[in-house]
Design a protein around this motif. Structure first.
Motif, mmCIF file in Angstrom:
data_model
loop_
_atom_site.group_PDB
_atom_site.id
_atom_site.type_symbol
_atom_site.label_atom_id
_atom_site.label_comp_id
_atom_site.label_asym_id
_atom_site.label_seq_id
_atom_site.Cartn_x
_atom_site.Cartn_y
_atom_site.Cartn_z
ATOM 1 N N ALA A 137 -9.422 -11.755 -11.071
ATOM 2 C CA ALA A 137 -8.615 -12.266 -9.962
ATOM 3 C C ALA A 137 -7.193 -12.425 -10.482
ATOM 4 O O ALA A 137 -6.994 -12.881 -11.614
ATOM 5 N N GLU A 138 -6.220 -12.028 -9.659
ATOM 6 C CA GLU A 138 -4.820 -12.110 -10.068
ATOM 7 C C GLU A 138 -3.996 -12.725 -8.952
ATOM 8 O O GLU A 138 -4.234 -12.460 -7.769
ATOM 9 N N VAL A 139 -3.010 -13.545 -9.345
ATOM 10 C CA VAL A 139 -2.137 -14.214 -8.390
ATOM 11 C C VAL A 139 -0.773 -13.538 -8.368
ATOM 12 O O VAL A 139 -0.182 -13.282 -9.426
ATOM 13 N N PHE A 140 -0.266 -13.273 -7.177
ATOM 14 C CA PHE A 140 1.091 -12.777 -6.980
ATOM 15 C C PHE A 140 1.877 -13.887 -6.288
ATOM 16 O O PHE A 140 1.520 -14.309 -5.183
ATOM 17 N N GLY A 141 2.922 -14.366 -6.963
ATOM 18 C CA GLY A 141 3.696 -15.470 -6.425
ATOM 19 C C GLY A 141 3.399 -16.763 -7.149
ATOM 20 O O GLY A 141 2.627 -16.813 -8.108
ATOM 21 N N ASP A 142 4.011 -17.834 -6.690
ATOM 22 C CA ASP A 142 3.867 -19.149 -7.298
ATOM 23 C C ASP A 142 2.828 -19.940 -6.513
ATOM 24 O O ASP A 142 3.115 -20.494 -5.451
ATOM 25 N N SER A 156 -16.447 -1.767 -1.904
ATOM 26 C CA SER A 156 -17.207 -1.048 -2.927
ATOM 27 C C SER A 156 -16.321 -0.419 -3.997
ATOM 28 O O SER A 156 -15.133 -0.173 -3.789
ATOM 29 N N ASP A 157 -16.941 -0.170 -5.137
ATOM 30 C CA ASP A 157 -16.335 0.583 -6.248
ATOM 31 C C ASP A 157 -15.173 -0.146 -6.912
ATOM 32 O O ASP A 157 -14.324 0.479 -7.558
ATOM 33 N N ILE A 158 -15.112 -1.458 -6.770
ATOM 34 C CA ILE A 158 -14.035 -2.229 -7.389
ATOM 35 C C ILE A 158 -14.605 -3.068 -8.523
ATOM 36 O O ILE A 158 -15.613 -3.769 -8.368
ATOM 37 N N ASP A 159 -13.939 -2.989 -9.665
ATOM 38 C CA ASP A 159 -14.276 -3.815 -10.821
ATOM 39 C C ASP A 159 -13.018 -3.944 -11.667
ATOM 40 O O ASP A 159 -11.927 -3.577 -11.216
ATOM 41 N N ALA A 160 -13.150 -4.439 -12.892
ATOM 42 C CA ALA A 160 -11.962 -4.641 -13.726
ATOM 43 C C ALA A 160 -11.242 -3.333 -14.029
ATOM 44 O O ALA A 160 -10.016 -3.309 -14.175
ATOM 45 N N GLY A 161 -11.974 -2.239 -14.088
ATOM 46 C CA GLY A 161 -11.351 -0.957 -14.394
ATOM 47 C C GLY A 161 -10.619 -0.340 -13.223
ATOM 48 O O GLY A 161 -9.658 0.412 -13.408
ATOM 49 N N THR A 162 -11.047 -0.642 -11.998
ATOM 50 C CA THR A 162 -10.419 -0.056 -10.805
ATOM 51 C C THR A 162 -9.607 -1.092 -10.020
ATOM 52 O O THR A 162 -9.116 -0.802 -8.937
ATOM 53 N N PHE A 163 -9.473 -2.270 -10.574
ATOM 54 C CA PHE A 163 -8.784 -3.375 -9.916
ATOM 55 C C PHE A 163 -7.371 -3.013 -9.481
ATOM 56 O O PHE A 163 -6.922 -3.391 -8.405
ATOM 57 N N ASP A 164 -6.664 -2.272 -10.333
ATOM 58 C CA ASP A 164 -5.289 -1.872 -9.996
ATOM 59 C C ASP A 164 -5.028 -0.424 -10.405
ATOM 60 O O ASP A 164 -3.997 -0.103 -10.985
ATOM 61 N N ALA A 177 -2.875 -6.713 -2.380
ATOM 62 C CA ALA A 177 -2.218 -8.008 -2.551
ATOM 63 C C ALA A 177 -0.727 -7.852 -2.819
ATOM 64 O O ALA A 177 0.099 -8.588 -2.270
ATOM 65 N N ARG A 178 -0.370 -6.885 -3.673
ATOM 66 C CA ARG A 178 1.056 -6.653 -3.960
ATOM 67 C C ARG A 178 1.806 -6.273 -2.687
ATOM 68 O O ARG A 178 2.921 -6.730 -2.452
ATOM 69 N N SER A 179 1.207 -5.400 -1.891
ATOM 70 C CA SER A 179 1.850 -4.944 -0.668
ATOM 71 C C SER A 179 2.080 -6.104 0.294
ATOM 72 O O SER A 179 3.158 -6.233 0.904
ATOM 73 N N LEU A 180 1.094 -6.972 0.439
ATOM 74 C CA LEU A 180 1.233 -8.124 1.323
ATOM 75 C C LEU A 180 2.265 -9.099 0.780
ATOM 76 O O LEU A 180 3.132 -9.584 1.519
ATOM 77 N N TYR A 181 2.204 -9.372 -0.513
ATOM 78 C CA TYR A 181 3.137 -10.338 -1.105
ATOM 79 C C TYR A 181 4.576 -9.843 -1.033
ATOM 80 O O TYR A 181 5.500 -10.640 -0.797
ATOM 81 N N SER A 188 5.139 -17.972 -0.291
ATOM 82 C CA SER A 188 3.773 -17.481 -0.157
ATOM 83 C C SER A 188 3.216 -17.076 -1.530
ATOM 84 O O SER A 188 3.970 -16.876 -2.486
ATOM 85 N N ALA A 189 1.915 -16.982 -1.592
ATOM 86 C CA ALA A 189 1.234 -16.426 -2.763
ATOM 87 C C ALA A 189 0.030 -15.647 -2.253
ATOM 88 O O ALA A 189 -0.558 -15.998 -1.225
ATOM 89 N N VAL A 190 -0.300 -14.583 -2.956
ATOM 90 C CA VAL A 190 -1.443 -13.754 -2.576
ATOM 91 C C VAL A 190 -2.338 -13.581 -3.790
ATOM 92 O O VAL A 190 -1.849 -13.273 -4.893
ATOM 93 N N ILE A 191 -3.630 -13.786 -3.598
ATOM 94 C CA ILE A 191 -4.608 -13.649 -4.679
ATOM 95 C C ILE A 191 -5.460 -12.411 -4.429
ATOM 96 O O ILE A 191 -6.062 -12.262 -3.363
ATOM 97 N N ALA A 192 -5.488 -11.516 -5.406
ATOM 98 C CA ALA A 192 -6.407 -10.381 -5.381
ATOM 99 C C ALA A 192 -7.680 -10.832 -6.094
ATOM 100 O O ALA A 192 -7.657 -11.089 -7.299
ATOM 101 N N TRP A 193 -8.765 -10.931 -5.340
ATOM 102 C CA TRP A 193 -10.004 -11.501 -5.880
ATOM 103 C C TRP A 193 -11.092 -10.438 -5.964
ATOM 104 O O TRP A 193 -11.682 -10.055 -4.964
ATOM 105 N N ALA A 194 -11.346 -9.947 -7.164
ATOM 106 C CA ALA A 194 -12.465 -9.040 -7.405
ATOM 107 C C ALA A 194 -13.484 -9.807 -8.241
ATOM 108 O O ALA A 194 -13.748 -9.493 -9.402
ATOM 109 N N GLY A 195 -14.036 -10.834 -7.628
ATOM 110 C CA GLY A 195 -14.874 -11.785 -8.345
ATOM 111 C C GLY A 195 -16.352 -11.671 -8.058
ATOM 112 O O GLY A 195 -17.092 -12.637 -8.269
#
Length: 359
Positions: A137-142, A156-164, A177-181, A188-195
């Motif tokens: 999970a990664e946070v964009f913003g404060d 589907s098909d998302i994990d640490a290797g395909t996260f970004d 998340a980057r696009s939205l932020y 604002s802050a946006v969290i990309a959650w691949a948890g």
């Protein structure tokens, strides 16, 4: 009897579509990652602070948060150094401490799959679990200063290797998340959650709900951890199979809005069946292949009604110019402009279709 027959036909058609699209064999069966963070056994046995540490499995995020609020900076840093994987993945721990712990865990990792996550020391990694295919999970913003927060839940098909990954950027949690932020910006802050453990390919895992059920539990606890850390109630954006996760979590999820895009279903017949106070939105563009998958649920196969249908009762997000299954967050699209308004709480001009009346 006719309805039963139609259901069987629809299920058979769903099977045919999946098999014809990529083949059942293309989906490798996955074992859901559940339970406490890695390193929990050593954490439980550690008496370095002279008292028992919170149990990662039994204690709630609120109890974890209260424990960490009572620690000195020195004691907090001691736990980061001794148990980075626990501190970095423990919901209820302050975000800043989790960033520090996960940066340390990533620097210590010798797995090349995670090198890209460790390369930039300024990344705010809110969760990093190296087990299995890896979860991030990664946070964009404060996050601490944000007045509005959004969480992106991928499919589907998302994990640490395909996260970004660099291909199909807007089909990744980091890319969405980057696009939205980038368009909500300050405040604002946006969290990309691949948890959670996502399905691989279009196999049985993608057509059933077992991984989504485990994911819903993890998403709910993650959300509880945000609340315990004082983070504002988020808008939650759920892509593809991620909308199945969100549907199963909806009744327990603290959210201002639930936004599903390219959804195969939410395991509910309509908005009312989600049992949520959140505003529910749905987006589906005309070229999305998900529209070819029948929206049924029978004997554990399929995910139910189409959230973008009028009968479901969700508010409709305009998405006519989005392209394919992963184009909803692409710059310049109507859907992204609508997502920004929802994230900022400025959705007054969007579709106000009411939810279905109570029974």
């Amino acid at each position: 009897m006719r309805r039963y027959a139609r259901t069987l036909v629809a299920v058979a058609l769903a099977t045919t579509v999946v098999a014809g699209t990529a083949g059942w064999a293309s989906g490798n069966a996955q074992q859901a990652l559940t339970g406490p963070p890695p390193g929990t056994a050593a954490w439980r046995a550690d008496q370095v602070l002279g008292r028992e540490l919170p149990d990662p499995e039994r204690d709630t995020p609120s109890e974890v948060s209260a424990f960490f609020r009572g620690l000195s900076d020195r004691d907090r840093q001691t736990l980061v150094v001794r148990h980075p994987l626990v501190v970095g993945n423990l919901d209820g721990v302050p975000a800043e401490l989790r960033y520090r712990a996960n940066a340390r865990a990533l620097r210590s990792s010798h797995d090349p799959r995670y090198a890209h996550l460790a390369a930039d020391p300024h990344r705010q990694i809110l969760a990093f679990d190296p087990r299995g295919r890896g979860q991030v999970a990664e946070v964009f913003g404060d996050l601490r200063a944000a007045r509005q927060v959004s969480v992106v839940v991928p499919g589907s098909d998302i994990d640490a290797g395909t996260f970004d990954r660099r291909t199909d950027v807007y089909g990744t949690p980091a890319g969405m998340a980057r696009s939205l932020y980038a368009r909500t910006g300050r405040g604002s802050a946006v969290i990309a959650w691949a948890g959670y453990t996502t399905p691989v390919g279009l196999g049985v895992d993608a057509a059933t709900g077992s991984l989504a059920e485990a994911g819903a539990d993890r998403l709910t606890r993650f959300d509880d951890g945000l609340a315990a850390d004082g983070v504002p109630t988020p808008a939650v954006f759920c892509h593809s199979y991620g909308s199945v996760v969100c549907g199963l979590a909806a009744s327990r999820l603290r959210a201002t809005d639930l936004v599903v895009l390219g959804s195969p279903g939410m395991r509910a017949d309509n908005v009312r069946d989600l049992h949520t106070d959140a505003r529910v939105w749905a987006a589906k563009d005309p070229s999305d292949w998900i529209d070819k998958v029948p929206h049924v649920e029978f004997a554990g196969l399929g995910h139910g009604a189409d959230p973008a249908s009028a009968a479901f009762g969700a508010r409709r997000v305009p998405a006519a110019d989005a392209h394919g299954h992963t184009g909803y967050f692409a710059p310049g699209t109507e859907s992204l402009r609508a997502f920004v308004k929802i994230a900022e709480g400025a959705h007054a001009g969007l579709d106000k279709r009411p939810v279905l009346p109570a029974r």
